[in-house]
Design an enzyme around this catalytic site. Structure first.
Site, PDB file in Angstrom:
ATOM      1  N   GLU A   1       0.817  -1.220   0.000  1.00 45.42           N
ATOM      2  CA  GLU A   1       0.000   0.000   0.000  1.00 45.42           C
ATOM      3  C   GLU A   1       0.849   1.267   0.000  1.00 45.42           C
ATOM      4  O   GLU A   1       0.421   2.310  -0.494  1.00 45.42           O
ATOM      5  CB  GLU A   1      -0.967   0.017   1.189  1.00 45.42           C
ATOM      6  CG  GLU A   1      -2.069  -1.041   1.144  1.00 45.42           C
ATOM      7  CD  GLU A   1      -1.642  -2.397   1.679  1.00 45.42           C
ATOM      8  OE1 GLU A   1      -0.431  -2.592   1.963  1.00 45.42           O
ATOM      9  OE2 GLU A   1      -2.523  -3.275   1.817  1.00 45.42           O
TER      10      GLU A   1
ATOM     11  N   PHE B   1     -10.289  -7.568  15.931  1.00 40.13           N
ATOM     12  CA  PHE B   1      -9.263  -7.981  14.959  1.00 40.13           C
ATOM     13  C   PHE B   1      -8.948  -6.828  13.992  1.00 40.13           C
ATOM     14  O   PHE B   1      -9.853  -6.245  13.408  1.00 40.13           O
ATOM     15  CB  PHE B   1      -9.822  -9.181  14.183  1.00 40.13           C
ATOM     16  CG  PHE B   1      -8.965  -9.647  13.039  1.00 40.13           C
ATOM     17  CD1 PHE B   1      -7.676 -10.140  13.253  1.00 40.13           C
ATOM     18  CD2 PHE B   1      -9.451  -9.606  11.740  1.00 40.13           C
ATOM     19  CE1 PHE B   1      -6.907 -10.578  12.191  1.00 40.13           C
ATOM     20  CE2 PHE B   1      -8.683 -10.045  10.673  1.00 40.13           C
ATOM     21  CZ  PHE B   1      -7.404 -10.531  10.902  1.00 40.13           C
ATOM     22  N   GLN B   2      -7.711  -6.480  13.867  1.00 43.30           N
ATOM     23  CA  GLN B   2      -7.209  -5.429  12.944  1.00 43.30           C
ATOM     24  C   GLN B   2      -7.695  -4.025  13.303  1.00 43.30           C
ATOM     25  O   GLN B   2      -7.620  -3.115  12.482  1.00 43.30           O
ATOM     26  CB  GLN B   2      -7.574  -5.742  11.480  1.00 43.30           C
ATOM     27  CG  GLN B   2      -6.907  -7.003  10.948  1.00 43.30           C
ATOM     28  CD  GLN B   2      -7.121  -7.215   9.459  1.00 43.30           C
ATOM     29  OE1 GLN B   2      -8.184  -6.891   8.938  1.00 43.30           O
ATOM     30  NE2 GLN B   2      -6.132  -7.775   8.787  1.00 43.30           N
TER      31      GLN B   2
ATOM     32  N   VAL C   1      15.656   8.836  -3.112  1.00 46.93           N
ATOM     33  CA  VAL C   1      16.403   9.594  -2.103  1.00 46.93           C
ATOM     34  C   VAL C   1      17.706   8.835  -1.859  1.00 46.93           C
ATOM     35  O   VAL C   1      17.703   7.624  -1.710  1.00 46.93           O
ATOM     36  CB  VAL C   1      15.560   9.724  -0.810  1.00 46.93           C
ATOM     37  CG1 VAL C   1      16.416  10.180   0.365  1.00 46.93           C
ATOM     38  CG2 VAL C   1      14.401  10.675  -1.047  1.00 46.93           C
TER      39      VAL C   1
ATOM     40  N   PHE D   1      24.668   7.335   0.297  1.00 47.18           N
ATOM     41  CA  PHE D   1      24.443   8.693   0.789  1.00 47.18           C
ATOM     42  C   PHE D   1      24.685   8.768   2.299  1.00 47.18           C
ATOM     43  O   PHE D   1      25.286   9.719   2.803  1.00 47.18           O
ATOM     44  CB  PHE D   1      23.013   9.148   0.454  1.00 47.18           C
ATOM     45  CG  PHE D   1      22.819  10.628   0.541  1.00 47.18           C
ATOM     46  CD1 PHE D   1      23.104  11.437  -0.550  1.00 47.18           C
ATOM     47  CD2 PHE D   1      22.382  11.226   1.715  1.00 47.18           C
ATOM     48  CE1 PHE D   1      22.948  12.814  -0.463  1.00 47.18           C
ATOM     49  CE2 PHE D   1      22.228  12.592   1.802  1.00 47.18           C
ATOM     50  CZ  PHE D   1      22.512  13.398   0.711  1.00 47.18           C
TER      51      PHE D   1
HETATM   52  C1  LIG Z   1      18.694  13.738  -0.256  1.00 51.00           C
HETATM   53  C2  LIG Z   1      18.119  15.091  -0.553  1.00 51.00           C
HETATM   54  C3  LIG Z   1      18.942  16.181  -0.711  1.00 51.00           C
HETATM   55  C4  LIG Z   1      18.439  17.441  -1.033  1.00 51.00           C
HETATM   56  N1  LIG Z   1      19.306  18.485  -1.250  1.00 51.00           N
HETATM   57  C5  LIG Z   1      18.815  19.646  -1.746  1.00 51.00           C
HETATM   58  C6  LIG Z   1      19.692  20.704  -2.151  1.00 51.00           C
HETATM   59  O1  LIG Z   1      20.905  20.592  -2.054  1.00 51.00           O
HETATM   60  N2  LIG Z   1      19.135  21.811  -2.682  1.00 51.00           N
HETATM   61  C7  LIG Z   1      17.782  21.954  -2.822  1.00 51.00           C
HETATM   62  O2  LIG Z   1      17.329  22.977  -3.338  1.00 51.00           O
HETATM   63  N3  LIG Z   1      16.944  21.012  -2.397  1.00 51.00           N
HETATM   64  C8  LIG Z   1      17.423  19.864  -1.887  1.00 51.00           C
HETATM   65  N4  LIG Z   1      16.544  18.874  -1.525  1.00 51.00           N
HETATM   66  C9  LIG Z   1      15.102  19.143  -1.614  1.00 51.00           C
HETATM   67  C10 LIG Z   1      14.646  20.014  -0.435  1.00 51.00           C
HETATM   68  O3  LIG Z   1      14.504  19.205   0.703  1.00 51.00           O
HETATM   69  C11 LIG Z   1      13.315  20.739  -0.751  1.00 51.00           C
HETATM   70  O4  LIG Z   1      12.311  19.786  -1.024  1.00 51.00           O
HETATM   71  C12 LIG Z   1      13.415  21.676  -1.937  1.00 51.00           C
HETATM   72  O5  LIG Z   1      14.543  22.520  -1.822  1.00 51.00           O
HETATM   73  C13 LIG Z   1      12.165  22.557  -2.010  1.00 51.00           C
HETATM   74  O6  LIG Z   1      12.040  23.039  -3.289  1.00 51.00           O
HETATM   75  P1  LIG Z   1      11.010  24.208  -3.613  1.00 51.00           P
HETATM   76  O7  LIG Z   1      11.244  25.352  -2.728  1.00 51.00           O
HETATM   77  O8  LIG Z   1      11.096  24.394  -5.077  1.00 51.00           O
HETATM   78  O9  LIG Z   1       9.566  23.533  -3.390  1.00 51.00           O
HETATM   79  P2  LIG Z   1       8.553  23.515  -2.180  1.00 51.00           P
HETATM   80  O10 LIG Z   1       9.191  23.145  -0.909  1.00 51.00           O
HETATM   81  O11 LIG Z   1       7.440  22.662  -2.647  1.00 51.00           O
HETATM   82  O12 LIG Z   1       8.041  25.028  -2.059  1.00 51.00           O
HETATM   83  C14 LIG Z   1       7.187  25.604  -2.992  1.00 51.00           C
HETATM   84  C15 LIG Z   1       6.647  26.915  -2.415  1.00 51.00           C
HETATM   85  O13 LIG Z   1       5.915  27.568  -3.453  1.00 51.00           O
HETATM   86  C16 LIG Z   1       4.654  27.993  -2.960  1.00 51.00           C
HETATM   87  N5  LIG Z   1       3.734  27.996  -4.097  1.00 51.00           N
HETATM   88  C17 LIG Z   1       3.098  26.945  -4.661  1.00 51.00           C
HETATM   89  N6  LIG Z   1       2.382  27.348  -5.721  1.00 51.00           N
HETATM   90  C18 LIG Z   1       2.581  28.674  -5.841  1.00 51.00           C
HETATM   91  C19 LIG Z   1       2.139  29.653  -6.781  1.00 51.00           C
HETATM   92  N7  LIG Z   1       1.337  29.331  -7.808  1.00 51.00           N
HETATM   93  N8  LIG Z   1       2.547  30.915  -6.619  1.00 51.00           N
HETATM   94  C20 LIG Z   1       3.365  31.270  -5.593  1.00 51.00           C
HETATM   95  N9  LIG Z   1       3.813  30.384  -4.678  1.00 51.00           N
HETATM   96  C21 LIG Z   1       3.437  29.097  -4.809  1.00 51.00           C
HETATM   97  C22 LIG Z   1       4.312  26.996  -1.872  1.00 51.00           C
HETATM   98  O14 LIG Z   1       3.389  27.584  -0.958  1.00 51.00           O
HETATM   99  C23 LIG Z   1       5.702  26.742  -1.255  1.00 51.00           C
HETATM  100  O15 LIG Z   1       5.991  27.675  -0.251  1.00 51.00           O
HETATM  101  C24 LIG Z   1      17.046  17.620  -1.159  1.00 51.00           C
HETATM  102  C25 LIG Z   1      16.192  16.526  -0.962  1.00 51.00           C
HETATM  103  C26 LIG Z   1      16.710  15.278  -0.686  1.00 51.00           C
HETATM  104  C27 LIG Z   1      15.766  14.127  -0.528  1.00 51.00           C
HETATM  105  C1  LIG Z   2      12.633   5.172   4.642  1.00 48.60           C
HETATM  106  C2  LIG Z   2      13.995   5.748   4.859  1.00 48.60           C
HETATM  107  N1  LIG Z   2      14.909   5.068   5.594  1.00 48.60           N
HETATM  108  C3  LIG Z   2      16.155   5.573   5.779  1.00 48.60           C
HETATM  109  C4  LIG Z   2      16.508   6.779   5.242  1.00 48.60           C
HETATM  110  C5  LIG Z   2      17.930   7.346   5.428  1.00 48.60           C
HETATM  111  N2  LIG Z   2      18.617   7.290   4.131  1.00 48.60           N
HETATM  112  C6  LIG Z   2      18.695   8.354   3.306  1.00 48.60           C
HETATM  113  S1  LIG Z   2      19.492   8.021   1.881  1.00 48.60           S
HETATM  114  C7  LIG Z   2      19.785   6.434   2.342  1.00 48.60           C
HETATM  115  C8  LIG Z   2      20.575   5.498   1.454  1.00 48.60           C
HETATM  116  C9  LIG Z   2      19.912   5.154   0.184  1.00 48.60           C
HETATM  117  O1  LIG Z   2      20.601   4.081  -0.379  1.00 48.60           O
HETATM  118  P1  LIG Z   2      20.447   3.699  -1.896  1.00 48.60           P
HETATM  119  O2  LIG Z   2      19.020   3.630  -2.269  1.00 48.60           O
HETATM  120  O3  LIG Z   2      21.264   2.501  -2.150  1.00 48.60           O
HETATM  121  O4  LIG Z   2      21.052   4.974  -2.628  1.00 48.60           O
HETATM  122  P2  LIG Z   2      22.610   5.421  -2.671  1.00 48.60           P
HETATM  123  O5  LIG Z   2      22.722   6.620  -1.796  1.00 48.60           O
HETATM  124  O6  LIG Z   2      23.425   4.270  -2.232  1.00 48.60           O
HETATM  125  O7  LIG Z   2      22.825   5.746  -4.096  1.00 48.60           O
HETATM  126  C10 LIG Z   2      19.246   6.178   3.620  1.00 48.60           C
HETATM  127  C11 LIG Z   2      19.357   4.876   4.319  1.00 48.60           C
HETATM  128  C12 LIG Z   2      15.510   7.469   4.523  1.00 48.60           C
HETATM  129  N3  LIG Z   2      15.736   8.656   3.990  1.00 48.60           N
HETATM  130  N4  LIG Z   2      14.280   6.917   4.326  1.00 48.60           N
END
Ligand SMILES: Cc1cc2nc3c(=O)[nH]c(=O)nc-3n(C[C@H](O)[C@H](O)[C@H](O)COP(=O)(O)OP(=O)(O)OC[C@H]3O[C@@H](n4cnc5c(N)ncnc54)[C@H](O)[C@@H]3O)c2cc1C
Ligand SMILES: Cc1ncc(C[n+]2csc(CCOP(=O)(O)OP(=O)(O)O)c2C)c(N)n1
Ligand SMILES: [Mg+2]
Length: 574
Positions: free
Chosen positions: A50, A112-113, A382, A467
């Site tokens: 799910e 149950f559940q 991620v 990562f």
């Molecule tokens: C492993 C990992 C590493 C990451 N590293 C980075 C990084 O190095 N750099 C990076 O940038 N991000 C990184 N991220 C992503 C980060 O966590 C955020 O999700 C991202 O930066 C947010 O992008 P955003 O501001 O474009 O979007 P959002 O967080 O979705 O923000 C959008 C905003 O726009 C507003 N909005 C929506 N529609 C409208 C509209 N029509 N008009 C005006 N406003 C509007 C919303 O209200 C909101 O405030 C990483 C994520 C992961 C999983």
């Molecule tokens: C559900 C969940 N568990 C743990 C983490 C912490 N975490 C972030 S990245 C990562 C490693 C991901 O490994 P993989 O998919 O092999 O990608 P790689 O970075 O090795 O390319 C982990 C464990 C997370 N973000 N989400």
């Protein structure tokens, strides 16, 4: 024949344009699945977990902008939805979850559940209610749908299996309109204040995000008037980066040093439609101005001098005639030069290392970028696949990117690819999966064959949770718990009825990716990539790093495996 509550529920979904429901069946859902079974206009997308159903619905909603639906049976069935729903809710995509409940007469007995979905889902939804009698249908469902769409996020309807099978009291839908799309604009006085402020600044940098969707041209025009470099946050990449002469890359740990510096060196930072979360990357000296359609977003991430509530397109259109042409392009020029240098050094890393093992993951991403269709949908796990996506995929206004960027959950890519492909049958959908991420929800590889979804799964097989390993190294602690003893994913794919390929050397990469992309059906290519591309950053001492995650540091990971650009107090231009 009179209809039951489940039929009425499905009627309302169909009339609202819902074309499919992702889920896993179960006794308490029987009324609803049985009603879907008898129709051509709505499809049951049978997944194996799910959580996948929720991620898939979120991907559909992200791509279409419309309501998408997932369902889980009572107790454990709907609990499995939770992580995926958190992702949908935090990404602000409209998703309805149908959480079946135990027989209504048993609620409160520890049956149950038994769980309490109305409590369990409260944190990941704007609306979450139990339908305990037929009279509530369709009103509660319609409120849920309206809430998901207008507030953008998750709404949950919990419904006991027996209530779904009772005779409906009402005939059909009460709400007969196709959805409101208001424009939101700051007042004339506010626009004048904003224009004044921008007209008086020389060094302006724009930080744009996902809220710039649909306003690409206005954004570029404003940047031209202001001579402002445009930095983007990750979720804005697909809407901002292409056809943009002001683009200076992404900011943040995974971004470009040019993005960070363009923000650091500005006099005025203009944030538009972004919720970029990392505080340490914001300038401390600049005047900060923010435009967001949600007032509650203003000033959330950094100190704020002026805030404006408006949607990007309407606000920028109203602002444009009030802006004067900035004659000073020094800041823009420096930022662009810096960007081109940063871009080149990242591109150099994507060149294959003659034919030696291991394969650079950057090379894989680059080749994928080159071979992928003009309107491909990419999903990225991620982990390091997020880095390769941010740095090596080229956007063009037609391609899309989906990730778990806000919730940051592993294993998102395959489930999101399922939703993307189910909603766009003829489109190329590519899942950039980590070996850890793929294994976490591996069961749903089977869904690709069962549902005839020709998704292409590219596995970055680095035999580790790379990562996390990087974060451990940066924090000066020994890697632990990051090894992956992987199976042969290509063989697993073959066993599941997919085309399965294995790229072991750089010369395998291009032909195998091309073969997979051209294949008429689901395919998986596992690519043996190097484990550590971005290693321990030597400019940060263990002492500095102790107790902090990489994301707490004010640092941009350089593309090279040998350094991190420590930006704590550096200012390139002064
Ligand atoms: C492993 C990992 C590493 C990451 N590293 C980075 C990084 O190095 N750099 C990076 O940038 N991000 C990184 N991220 C992503 C980060 O966590 C955020 O999700 C991202 O930066 C947010 O992008 P955003 O501001 O474009 O979007 P959002 O967080 O979705 O923000 C959008 C905003 O726009 C507003 N909005 C929506 N529609 C409208 C509209 N029509 N008009 C005006 N406003 C509007 C919303 O209200 C909101 O405030 C990483 C994520 C992961 C999983
Ligand atoms: C559900 C969940 N568990 C743990 C983490 C912490 N975490 C972030 S990245 C990562 C490693 C991901 O490994 P993989 O998919 O092999 O990608 P790689 O970075 O090795 O390319 C982990 C464990 C997370 N973000 N989400
Ligand atoms: Mg890995």
């Amino acid at each position: 024949m009179s209809k039951n509550v489940a039929d009425l529920l499905v009627d309302v979904l169909v009339e609202a344009g819902v074309q499919r429901v992702y889920g896993v069946s179960g006794d308490s859902l029987n009324g609803i699945t049985d009603s879907i079974r008898t129709r051509n206009s709505i499809q049951w997308v049978h997944v194996r977990h799910e959580e996948v159903a929720a991620f898939a619905a979120g991907a559909e909603a992200h791509l279409t902008g419309k309501l998408a639906v997932c369902a889980g049976s009572c107790g454990p069935g709907n609990m499995h939805l939770i992580n995926g729903l958190h992702d949908c809710h935090r990404s602000r995509v409209p998703v309805l979850a149908i959480a079946a409940q135990i027989p209504s007469a048993e609620i409160g007995s520890g049956y149950f559940q038994e769980t309490h979905p109305d409590q369990l889902f409260a944190q990941c939804s704007h609306y979450c209610e139990l339908i305990s009698q037929p009279e509530q249908m369709p009103r509660v469902l319609e409120i849920a749908m309206q809430t998901a769409v207008s507030r953008r996020g998750v709404a949950v309807v919990a419904i006991p299996g027996d209530v779904a099978l009772r005779q409906a009291v009402h005939e059909g839908r009460r709400v007969h309109f196709s959805g409101a799309q208001p424009t939101v604009c700051p007042s004339e006085d506010e626009l004048n204040i904003l224009a004044d402020l921008l007209n008086r600044s020389e060094r302006i940098t724009i930080l744009g995000g996902a809220g710039c969707a649909g306003a690409h041209d206005e954004l570029v025009e404003v940047a031209g008037k202001l001579q402002a470099p445009i930095v983007h946050a990750m979720r804005g990449k697909e809407f901002i980066e292409y056809d943009n002469p002001f683009d200076v890359g992404m900011t943040g740990l995974l971004g470009f040093s040019s993005g960070y510096h363009a923000m650091l060196n500005c006099q005025t930072l203009l944030m538009i439609g972004t919720d970029f979360p990392y505080q340490q990357f914001f300038p401390t000296q600049a005047t900060v101005v923010q435009i967001d359609v949600r007032g509650e977003q203003l000033g959330r991430r950094t100190k704020l001098d002026f805030g404006f509530v408006g949607d990007t397109k309407t606000t920028l259109r109203a602002l444009l005639p009030k802006l004067q042409q900035n004659q000073d392009d020094a800041h823009l020029k420096k930022s662009l030069e810096h960007y081109h240098a940063a871009r080149k050094s990242l591109d150099d890393l994507a060149i294959p290392n003659s034919n030696k093992k291991p394969i650079h993951p950057q090379h894989v991403a680059r080749v994928l970028d080159k071979l992928a269709a003009e309107n491909a949908v990419f999903t990225c796990d991620v982990g390091t696949p997020t880095i390769w996506t941010a740095r090596y995929l080229t956007m063009n206004g037609k391609r899309r990117i989906i990730g778990s960027f806000t919730h940051g959950s592993m294993a998102n890519a395959l489930p999101q690819a399922i939703g993307a492909q189910a909603s766009y049958a003829g489109r190329q959908v590519i899942s950039m999966s980590g070996d850890g991420g793929l294994a976490m929800l591996l069961g749903d590889l089977l869904t690709l064959r069962q549902q005839n979804l020709p998704v292409k799964v590219i596995v970055f097989k680095n035999e580790s949770l790379a990562f996390v390993e990087l974060e451990m190294k940066a924090a000066g602690i020994l890697d632990f718990g990051t090894d992956l003893h992987n199976p042969d994913f290509a063989k697993i794919a073959e066993g599941a009825g997919l085309l399965g390929l294995r790229a072991e050397t750089p010369d395998h990469v291009e032909p195998m990716l091309a073969q997979a992309l051209a294949y008429d059906g689901p395919a998986l290519v596992e690519v043996l990539v190097s484990r550590q591309e971005l290693s321990m950053p030597p400019t940060i001492t263990v002492e500095q790093a102790k107790g902090f995650s990489l994301f707490m540091m004010r640092a941009v990971l350089s593309g090279r495996g040998d350094e991190i650009i420590d930006l704590a107090k550096v200012n390139l231009f002064r």
